[in-house]
Scaffold this motif. Structure first.
Motif, PDB file in Angstrom:
ATOM      1  N   PHE A 141       0.874  -1.087  -0.043  1.00  0.00           N
ATOM      2  CA  PHE A 141       0.109   0.004   0.012  1.00  0.00           C
ATOM      3  C   PHE A 141       0.815   1.132  -0.037  1.00  0.00           C
ATOM      4  O   PHE A 141       0.491   2.227  -0.563  1.00  0.00           O
ATOM      5  CB  PHE A 141      -0.759   0.194   1.153  1.00  0.00           C
ATOM      6  CG  PHE A 141      -1.907  -0.897   1.391  1.00  0.00           C
ATOM      7  CD1 PHE A 141      -3.099  -0.512   0.744  1.00  0.00           C
ATOM      8  CD2 PHE A 141      -1.795  -2.128   1.849  1.00  0.00           C
ATOM      9  CE1 PHE A 141      -4.392  -1.405   0.635  1.00  0.00           C
ATOM     10  CE2 PHE A 141      -3.058  -3.041   1.841  1.00  0.00           C
ATOM     11  CZ  PHE A 141      -4.268  -2.679   1.136  1.00  0.00           C
ATOM     12  N   GLY A 142       2.156   0.949   0.529  1.00  0.00           N
ATOM     13  CA  GLY A 142       2.946   2.241   1.117  1.00  0.00           C
ATOM     14  C   GLY A 142       3.777   2.600  -0.361  1.00  0.00           C
ATOM     15  O   GLY A 142       4.509   3.724  -0.405  1.00  0.00           O
ATOM     16  N   THR A 143       3.692   1.964  -1.136  1.00  0.00           N
ATOM     17  CA  THR A 143       4.517   2.189  -2.553  1.00  0.00           C
ATOM     18  C   THR A 143       3.895   2.892  -3.478  1.00  0.00           C
ATOM     19  O   THR A 143       4.256   3.088  -4.482  1.00  0.00           O
ATOM     20  CB  THR A 143       5.279   1.222  -3.027  1.00  0.00           C
ATOM     21  OG1 THR A 143       4.501  -0.003  -3.300  1.00  0.00           O
ATOM     22  CG2 THR A 143       6.355   0.301  -1.802  1.00  0.00           C
ATOM     23  N   ASP A 144       2.395   2.889  -3.407  1.00  0.00           N
ATOM     24  CA  ASP A 144       1.568   3.673  -4.389  1.00  0.00           C
ATOM     25  C   ASP A 144       1.053   4.652  -3.983  1.00  0.00           C
ATOM     26  O   ASP A 144       0.021   4.532  -2.686  1.00  0.00           O
ATOM     27  CB  ASP A 144       0.635   2.302  -4.919  1.00  0.00           C
ATOM     28  CG  ASP A 144      -0.316   2.935  -5.850  1.00  0.00           C
ATOM     29  OD1 ASP A 144       0.027   3.319  -6.887  1.00  0.00           O
ATOM     30  OD2 ASP A 144      -1.499   2.355  -5.730  1.00  0.00           O
ATOM     31  N   VAL A 171      10.608   3.595  -1.494  1.00  0.00           N
ATOM     32  CA  VAL A 171       9.657   4.291  -2.618  1.00  0.00           C
ATOM     33  C   VAL A 171      10.759   5.333  -3.167  1.00  0.00           C
ATOM     34  O   VAL A 171      11.649   5.697  -2.762  1.00  0.00           O
ATOM     35  CB  VAL A 171       8.455   4.894  -1.997  1.00  0.00           C
ATOM     36  CG1 VAL A 171       7.566   4.058  -1.563  1.00  0.00           C
ATOM     37  CG2 VAL A 171       8.913   5.972  -0.988  1.00  0.00           C
ATOM     38  N   THR A 172      10.332   5.728  -4.462  1.00  0.00           N
ATOM     39  CA  THR A 172      11.180   6.706  -5.115  1.00  0.00           C
ATOM     40  C   THR A 172      10.819   8.015  -4.721  1.00  0.00           C
ATOM     41  O   THR A 172      11.690   8.965  -4.433  1.00  0.00           O
ATOM     42  CB  THR A 172      11.067   6.524  -6.691  1.00  0.00           C
ATOM     43  OG1 THR A 172       9.662   6.447  -6.923  1.00  0.00           O
ATOM     44  CG2 THR A 172      11.793   5.354  -7.138  1.00  0.00           C
ATOM     45  N   ASP A 173       9.705   8.353  -4.410  1.00  0.00           N
ATOM     46  CA  ASP A 173       9.259   9.543  -4.133  1.00  0.00           C
ATOM     47  C   ASP A 173       8.290   9.741  -2.718  1.00  0.00           C
ATOM     48  O   ASP A 173       7.263   9.602  -2.666  1.00  0.00           O
ATOM     49  CB  ASP A 173       8.445  10.426  -5.115  1.00  0.00           C
ATOM     50  CG  ASP A 173       8.072  11.826  -4.941  1.00  0.00           C
ATOM     51  OD1 ASP A 173       8.585  12.275  -3.745  1.00  0.00           O
ATOM     52  OD2 ASP A 173       7.668  12.644  -5.465  1.00  0.00           O
ATOM     53  N   ILE A 174       9.148   9.714  -1.603  1.00  0.00           N
ATOM     54  CA  ILE A 174       8.191   9.830  -0.175  1.00  0.00           C
ATOM     55  C   ILE A 174       7.434  10.797  -0.130  1.00  0.00           C
ATOM     56  O   ILE A 174       6.426  10.726   0.564  1.00  0.00           O
ATOM     57  CB  ILE A 174       9.352   9.645   0.978  1.00  0.00           C
ATOM     58  CG1 ILE A 174       8.678   9.119   2.317  1.00  0.00           C
ATOM     59  CG2 ILE A 174      10.130  11.021   1.195  1.00  0.00           C
ATOM     60  CD1 ILE A 174       8.577   7.828   2.309  1.00  0.00           C
TER      61      ILE A 174
END
Lengths: 303, 241
Positions: A141-144, A171-174
């Motif tokens: 859930f936390g990567t999208d 992730v790439t963009d926290i």
């Protein structure tokens, strides 16, 4: 006298030090060692709808200045947490706790948050969105941004307690994920969860961890965590709880300068069970050393 | 659980890759044979859990095998050096006050040490020790001083009975309880070979060693248990392989 008090969405804490979920159980192991009422609060073991045994062992691997764990959210399930763990905890901790909730579907998060909403002991709900979403090909859930928004919004609809969403650093963009949670109605952001890592045993030539990979935490990750707290502080208006590799009172201050309103301590509890007590005891003198009279004054000061 | 410093009184090789270390310090929290201590080693993040071989007021003996960086560093330490922040009094340990009249103690390799303190608390137990080879063997004489029925097996036949501990046990009778510690295949073979109840001590990679991290959980018939806190000793009746 220095002022160590902080506030999280109306919840006043004597100090910003909070043991992180999964490193403090439900408190008793530590209550045997010191009075845990000195803590600002504490985030209990990640809880799911059903009881979970977790992953196969070995679940632990040594790293430089840290460890990898793949416990896999072992917990007794939300019903037992409410009927057994919380009453037991009440005997040794009279402050409000942070309820750490995990799930593998939006429905599961909603189910658990609805149940925990009725618990007077719980001051804040911390929603761990690092788990894989079984309805979305197992992607966390936390990567999208869309999933993060959806789960936040669904949970907010069933509770009146402040909701902090705990972010995955993988992730790439926290900042984008944090902003999506804020848009979904989050009252705050907790970060960072563990970094995905791995070790291989040179003798067996196989991964050390049965599950091959696991979450890397400990002092080694502090600079990464600090950077992400700094980025998220700029991206959202809601308060941030900073965590990742915090070991000393100096680290707490550094996290707060980056933008944290409170700070969680994780792996350090496992290496030194007195870590939180020691940080709390040292905090006033470290504040004096750096001419800080009120801790809330320094939140985000590095920006 | 207690955290305190210990001074190294002795650190000596007693078999191939196996060292005996005697430490002096506060042993008040070590209350039962089969418990372990968790040793912080300079430069390494996690402590290394090592079972207690023997203990007395102010003195604790451990026997460890060099299997990785932690135990290698430990083996290079000198008498007089101090081990800082050692956690003591960890684990449930063996129960000594049960109704067993004729206990059988079974140890394999570095699973042998915790049985020594146990043997001291029991009356003339039958002891079966297994090693790979005679060069791996240790503490045979020490056990013989405590019991007149000590049997030793080596896998290569270089000492005692050739084979495994279960080969020795198949020729024994009259015991009514087993205490065991050793590699999992040995424990499993023993479990299948004997019909009497007993206590089996397990090993697992640990994070904290005091029950907080859930790193060393295992499934039992009585629910999930943490090897470090609810174990390392499990009752035979609750074991799930």
């Amino acid at each position: 006298m220095v002022d160590t008090t902080v506030e999280l969405c109306g919840l006043k804490l004597d100090n910003p030090v909070i043991p992180a979920s999964g490193t403090f159980g439900f408190g008793y192991e530590f209550a045997e060692l010191y009075d845990i009422n000195i803590l600002g609060s504490f985030s209990f073991k990640g809880t799911t709808k059903e009881p979970r045994f977790g992953n196969p062992t070995p679940r632990i691997a040594e790293c430089t200045r840290g460890l990898i764990n793949s416990v896999g959210l072992q917990n007794p399930g939300i019903d037992k947490v409410i009927s057994e763990e919380l009453p037991k905890l009440k005997k040794c901790f009279d402050k409000k706790v942070i309820a750490n909730i995990s799930g593998f579907s939006v429905d599961e998060y909603v189910y658990c948050c609805k149940k925990i909403d009725a618990e007077e002991q719980v001051g804040i709900i911390e929603v761990n969105i690092s788990c894989p979403n079984v309805h979305n090909g197992g992607m966390s859930f936390g990567t999208d941004t869309k999933s993060a928004y959806e789960v936040t919004k669904a949970v907010k609809a069933v509770t009146t307690k402040p909701v902090f969403v705990k972010l995955s650093p993988n992730v790439t963009d926290i900042a984008a994920i944090a902003a999506a949670c804020e848009e979904g109605g989050a009252d705050g952001i907790s970060l960072i969860n563990t970094l995905l890592g791995m070790r291989i045993d040179l003798k067996t030539k196989r991964p050390v961890i049965a599950n091959k990979m696991g979450g890397f935490s400990g002092e080694a990750i502090f600079p990464v965590a600090l950077r992400m707290v700094y980025q998220v502080y700029e991206a959202v208006k809601i308060p941030v709880i900073g965590m990742g590799g915090v070991l000393t009172a100096d680290d707490v201050i550094e996290m707060m300068l980056a933008g944290a309103s409170a700070v969680q301590v994780g792996a350090a509890n496992l290496i030194n069970p007195y870590a939180c007590r020691d940080i709390i005891n040292n905090l006033p003198q470290v504040m004096k050393k750096y001419n800080i009279s009120r801790l809330t004054d320094i939140i985000g000061m590095a920006h | 659980m207690k955290i305190s410093d210990f001074k190294i009184i002795e650190n000596r090789k007693i078999a191939k890759d196996v060292f005996k270390m005697i430490l002096s310090g506060d042993t008040d929290n070590i209350t039962k044979p089969g418990q372990f201590i968790n040793i912080a080693i300079s430069g390494l993040y996690l402590r290394r859990p090592i079972s207690v071989c023997d203990y007395d007021e102010g003195v604790v003996t451990i026997i460890y095998k060099v299997v990785g960086k932690g135990t290698e560093k430990l083996s290079e330490m000198f008498e007089g050096e101090v081990l800082h922040d050692v956690m003591t009094g960890l684990g449930n340990g063996f129960s000594v006050n049960n109704n067993a009249k004729k206990p059988l103690l079974v140890g394999g390799g570095v699973g042998v040490p915790p049985l020594y303190a146990l043997a001291k608390k029991l009356k003339n137990p039958v002891v079966v020790l297994g090693f790979n080879s005679s060069e791996d063997m240790f503490y045979a004489e020490e056990f013989r001083a405590l019991s007149d029925r000590v049997y030793i097996s080596t896998a290569d036949g270089s000492f005692g009975e050739k084979g495994f501990v279960t080969d020795v046990i198949s020729k024994l009778n009259g015991y009514d309880y087993t205490y065991a510690c050793g590699p999992e295949p040995m424990l499993r073979a023993l479990y299948n070979a004997v019909s009497v109840p007993g206590e089996y001590s397990f090993e697992e990679r640990m994070g904290c060693g005091f029950g907080a991290c859930m790193g060393c959980s295992c499934k039992t018939k009585y629910g999930s248990k943490r090897i470090c806190k609810d174990g390392p000793v499990l009752l035979k009746e609750e074991i799930i392989w």
